[in-house]
Design an enzyme around this catalytic site. Structure first.
Site, PDB file in Angstrom:
ATOM      1  N   ASN A  88       3.469   9.611  -9.583  1.00 62.70           N
ATOM      2  CA  ASN A  88       3.025   8.330 -10.145  1.00 62.70           C
ATOM      3  C   ASN A  88       1.500   8.338 -10.168  1.00 62.70           C
ATOM      4  O   ASN A  88       0.863   8.213  -9.125  1.00 62.70           O
ATOM      5  CB  ASN A  88       3.564   7.182  -9.273  1.00 62.70           C
ATOM      6  N   LYS A 119      -0.465   6.171 -11.398  1.00 59.80           N
ATOM      7  CA  LYS A 119      -1.058   4.820 -11.337  1.00 59.80           C
ATOM      8  C   LYS A 119      -2.179   4.710 -12.392  1.00 59.80           C
ATOM      9  O   LYS A 119      -2.035   5.266 -13.474  1.00 59.80           O
ATOM     10  CB  LYS A 119      -1.536   4.519  -9.910  1.00 59.80           C
ATOM     11  N   HIS A 128       7.468  -1.511  -8.705  1.00 56.22           N
ATOM     12  CA  HIS A 128       6.555  -0.897  -7.740  1.00 56.22           C
ATOM     13  C   HIS A 128       5.856  -2.011  -6.963  1.00 56.22           C
ATOM     14  O   HIS A 128       5.547  -3.069  -7.528  1.00 56.22           O
ATOM     15  CB  HIS A 128       5.535  -0.006  -8.463  1.00 56.22           C
ATOM     16  N   GLU A 175       2.930  -2.444  -6.167  1.00 54.75           N
ATOM     17  CA  GLU A 175       1.658  -2.878  -6.765  1.00 54.75           C
ATOM     18  C   GLU A 175       1.915  -3.834  -7.933  1.00 54.75           C
ATOM     19  O   GLU A 175       1.106  -4.726  -8.200  1.00 54.75           O
ATOM     20  CB  GLU A 175       0.847  -1.645  -7.198  1.00 54.75           C
ATOM     21  N   GLU A 205       9.738   2.718  -0.658  1.00 53.50           N
ATOM     22  CA  GLU A 205       8.301   2.891  -0.422  1.00 53.50           C
ATOM     23  C   GLU A 205       7.819   1.787   0.514  1.00 53.50           C
ATOM     24  O   GLU A 205       7.488   0.670   0.054  1.00 53.50           O
ATOM     25  CB  GLU A 205       7.531   2.789  -1.745  1.00 53.50           C
ATOM     26  N   GLY A 215      -0.734   4.743   0.112  1.00 56.17           N
ATOM     27  CA  GLY A 215      -2.185   4.920   0.014  1.00 56.17           C
ATOM     28  C   GLY A 215      -2.925   4.771   1.326  1.00 56.17           C
ATOM     29  O   GLY A 215      -4.149   4.642   1.344  1.00 56.17           O
ATOM     30  N   SER A 260       2.320   7.957   1.062  1.00 54.63           N
ATOM     31  CA  SER A 260       1.495   8.993   1.710  1.00 54.63           C
ATOM     32  C   SER A 260       2.226  10.332   1.864  1.00 54.63           C
ATOM     33  O   SER A 260       2.134  10.984   2.911  1.00 54.63           O
ATOM     34  CB  SER A 260       0.978   8.506   3.070  1.00 54.63           C
TER      35      SER A 260
END
Ligand code: 13P
Length: 251
Positions: free
Chosen positions: A9, A11, A97, A99, A169, A175, A214
């Protein structure tokens, strides 16, 4: 055999020059590599799908979108439909996701509608679920995941449930460089499978469940070897082609 997926991904990253070099090196790095049980999916920003699609030469690599609209067409400025993603070579699309949930306020209901829209367009939705640090500390992980899943399973027919991939996730691992431990990942994935089996007893062993958060070259092998992990959803490390290639080719 559920088969495995390694998804990169990207992003909000990439540009014409970076993408060209990345795809060239990915094709080159995978030349001669065979693993009929594992597929590799790259999810670049939508505007680069056409470029990336035209640069693919390795049959192991497939394309995915990072998001799609709940709608098929109409007055929805800025949106991209599942069919449009398909037109540009996508076979997969990330849905929900964290985000998107955070920055675009996507609710479980919207995520469920997007999942359905993806299936209707003939794409495989990779439905992302995961808990925050606070929820994890409070011991609410399973409850949160159950809630995120139940809205999705409510809108899908029994047959459609087989067409989705789930990506666990944990938000606190995205991250941050903090990866969930193998024990945490295995036990959470097993619980997700258990939850699916309550709703759809015959399907739970067939649905792929990926881990993301991660993922690095250093931890990928152990994560993918876990019994209930069917692949990895890789963020930052998927932008470093040498590292991503190593993860893709773990045996
Ligand atoms: P990182 O691998 O950068 O933690 O991102 C994970 C992720 O969000 C993939 O979708």
């Amino acid at each position: 055999m559920r088969g495995e997926l390694i998804i990169g991904n990207w992003k909000l990253n990439g540009n014409l020059e970076f993408n060209e070099l990345f795809m060239m090196n990915l094709n080159r790095g995978l030349k001669g590599w065979t693993n009929d049980n594992r597929k590799i999916v790259i999810c670049p920003p939508a505007i680069y799908l056409h470029q990336c699609n035209s640069l693919l030469t390795d049959a192991h690599i497939l394309l995915g979108g990072q998001d799609l609209s709940t709608e098929v067409s109409g007055a929805y400025t800025g949106e991209i439909s599942g069919q449009m993603l398909k037109d540009f070579g996508c076979r997969y699309v990330l849905v929900g996701h964290s985000e998107r949930r955070l920055h675009h306020f996507e609710s479980n209901q919207v995520v469920a509608q997007k999942t359905l829209a993806a299936i209707q367009a003939g794409l495989t939705p990779v439905v992302c679920i995961g808990e925050t640090q606070a929820q994890q500390s409070e011991g609410q992980t399973v409850e949160v995941l159950k809630e995120q899943l139940s809205d999705i399973f409510q809108v899908l027919s029994h047959e459609d449930c087989l067409k989705i991939v789930i990506a666990y996730e944990p938000i606190w691992a995205i991250g941050t460089g903090i990866t969930a431990t193998p024990e945490q990942v295995q036990s959470t994935h097993a619980k997700i499978r258990e939850e699916i089996s309550i709703l759809h007893p015959t399907l739970s062993m067939q649905v792929k469940i990926l881990y993301g958060g991660s993922v690095r070259v250093s931890n990928a092998r152990e994560l993918i070897s876990l019994a209930d992990v069917d692949g990895l959803l890789v963020g930052g490390t998927s932008l470093v082609v040498e590292d991503f290639l190593q993860i893709c080719q773990i045996s």
